[in-house]
Scaffold this motif. Structure first.
Motif, mmCIF file in Angstrom:
data_model
loop_
_atom_site.group_PDB
_atom_site.id
_atom_site.type_symbol
_atom_site.label_atom_id
_atom_site.label_comp_id
_atom_site.label_asym_id
_atom_site.label_seq_id
_atom_site.Cartn_x
_atom_site.Cartn_y
_atom_site.Cartn_z
ATOM 1 N N TYR A 1 0.820 -1.205 0.000
ATOM 2 C CA TYR A 1 0.000 0.000 0.000
ATOM 3 C C TYR A 1 0.855 1.257 0.000
ATOM 4 O O TYR A 1 1.781 1.393 0.789
ATOM 5 N N ASP B 1 0.689 4.574 1.010
ATOM 6 C CA ASP B 1 0.027 5.615 1.784
ATOM 7 C C ASP B 1 0.756 6.945 1.573
ATOM 8 O O ASP B 1 1.947 6.992 1.328
ATOM 9 N N LYS C 1 -4.751 3.424 2.616
ATOM 10 C CA LYS C 1 -5.415 2.578 1.640
ATOM 11 C C LYS C 1 -6.293 1.511 2.301
ATOM 12 O O LYS C 1 -5.966 0.979 3.358
ATOM 13 N N THR D 1 -9.549 -4.375 -2.508
ATOM 14 C CA THR D 1 -10.322 -3.484 -3.388
ATOM 15 C C THR D 1 -11.820 -3.529 -3.095
ATOM 16 O O THR D 1 -12.594 -2.860 -3.778
ATOM 17 N N SER E 1 -11.335 5.982 -4.517
ATOM 18 C CA SER E 1 -9.871 5.825 -4.497
ATOM 19 C C SER E 1 -9.420 4.769 -3.497
ATOM 20 O O SER E 1 -8.222 4.592 -3.281
ATOM 21 N N THR F 1 -9.614 4.688 -0.272
ATOM 22 C CA THR F 1 -8.750 5.386 0.683
ATOM 23 C C THR F 1 -9.542 5.964 1.849
ATOM 24 O O THR F 1 -10.632 6.525 1.661
#
Length: 297
Positions: A70, A72, A83, A87, A133, A135
């Motif tokens: 990830y 970040d 992150k 997904t 995103s 996030t």
């Protein structure tokens, strides 16, 4: 006080003691071992970045691995971007952080600096969620306020959190530079071999206030505190060919064994270099700094 808050406060208090003893960069093994709460062992990290101990319903810590998948980063307001796990926005770990955001639950953040070492920051709060995103947005806050009852965050709190999170970003740069440089030099002074890590600093070759003073390993030297001070005050210099030089007037002084063995005997000795040539001091940086040294003679 409910169980969740008891455990979080116990974790914060345990971390405070470790930081007071070891500094704010802690070993992963220590964090994986964690602490004991009423007879139950509470670890603080796991292979997953978002970690929930079995005893809790919501995550307790979030971790950025120094070599993890990830990436970040910080946004334009200096808040941390963390992150998702995977997904799927509905993965249970992502759902857990979303619930922490909704309930204003404080978390602990571990930022991997080098393998096995993490900068610890607490409390942090999830303040935003962007499924597009993948996030979360994260803010650090004042650790002395976490035992207060959770209340609605006002504008003053938002500004405070922005300021504190920005200071965390600066700490990440500073601690990251120190840990990477000292690791490159095998935890010893590049001038004298001293191996007590608590007495070592990461010295910039080109100072960080200069535009060229980047926080990279090849702009750093691992130095014990006395040699760091001597380097900064231009009592000691290093040539682009990695030779140590002592200021002329200091070479002529007579002032006991510390000066003789600690400073004067370094004249013309070679710098102790990292094993990896990629981590060796940049010779152009050394030339810049050595010119500063000569100008001060």
């Amino acid at each position: 006080m409910d169980l969740d808050k008891q455990i979080r406060l116990a974790a914060f208090n345990w971390l405070k003691k470790q930081v007071e003893k070891y500094g704010d960069v802690l070993n992963r093994d220590m964090l994986a071992q964690g602490f004991e709460f009423k007879g139950t062992r509470i670890p603080l990290v796991s292979p997953q970045g978002i970690f929930k101990p079995k005893i809790l319903d919501l995550p307790l810590t979030i971790t950025t691995s120094p070599k993890g998948p990830y990436e970040d980063s910080f946004d334009e307001h200096d808040f941390l971007l963390y992150k998702y796990r995977g997904t799927d926005p509905m993965h249970r770990d992502n759902v857990g952080l979303r619930k922490c955001m909704q309930k204003e639950v404080p978390l602990i953040y571990f930022h991997g600096i080098i393998p096995g070492k993490y900068l610890v920051v607490w409390p942090v709060y999830i303040i935003g969620d962007d499924p597009d995103s993948l996030t979360f947005r994260v803010a650090a806050d004042n650790q002395y306020d976490v035992d207060q009852e959770i209340s609605r965050v006002g504008e003053t709190d938002k500004y405070r959190r922005a300021y504190i999170t920005a200071s965390v970003r600066q700490r990440l740069h500073q601690r990251g530079f120190r840990e990477r440089v000292i690791a490159a030099y095998q935890s010893q002074c590049a001038f004298c071999h001293l191996k007590h890590v608590e007495l070592l600093d990461a010295a910039h070759i080109i100072p960080d206030q200069e535009e060229e003073g980047i926080p990279s390993v090849n702009n750093g030297l691992a130095l014990c505190k006395i040699h760091h001070a001597a380097f900064d005050k231009h009592i000691l210099g290093v040539t682009p060919d990695y030779e140590i030089k002592v200021k002329d007037e200091v070479l002529r002084e007579e002032d006991g064994p510390m000066l003789l063995h600690g400073i004067q005997e370094l004249q013309d000795k070679k710098l102790i270099l990292p094993r990896s040539k990629k981590a060796w001091p940049n010779q152009e940086f050394l030339e810049w700094r050595y010119q500063e040294f000569k100008d001060k003679i």
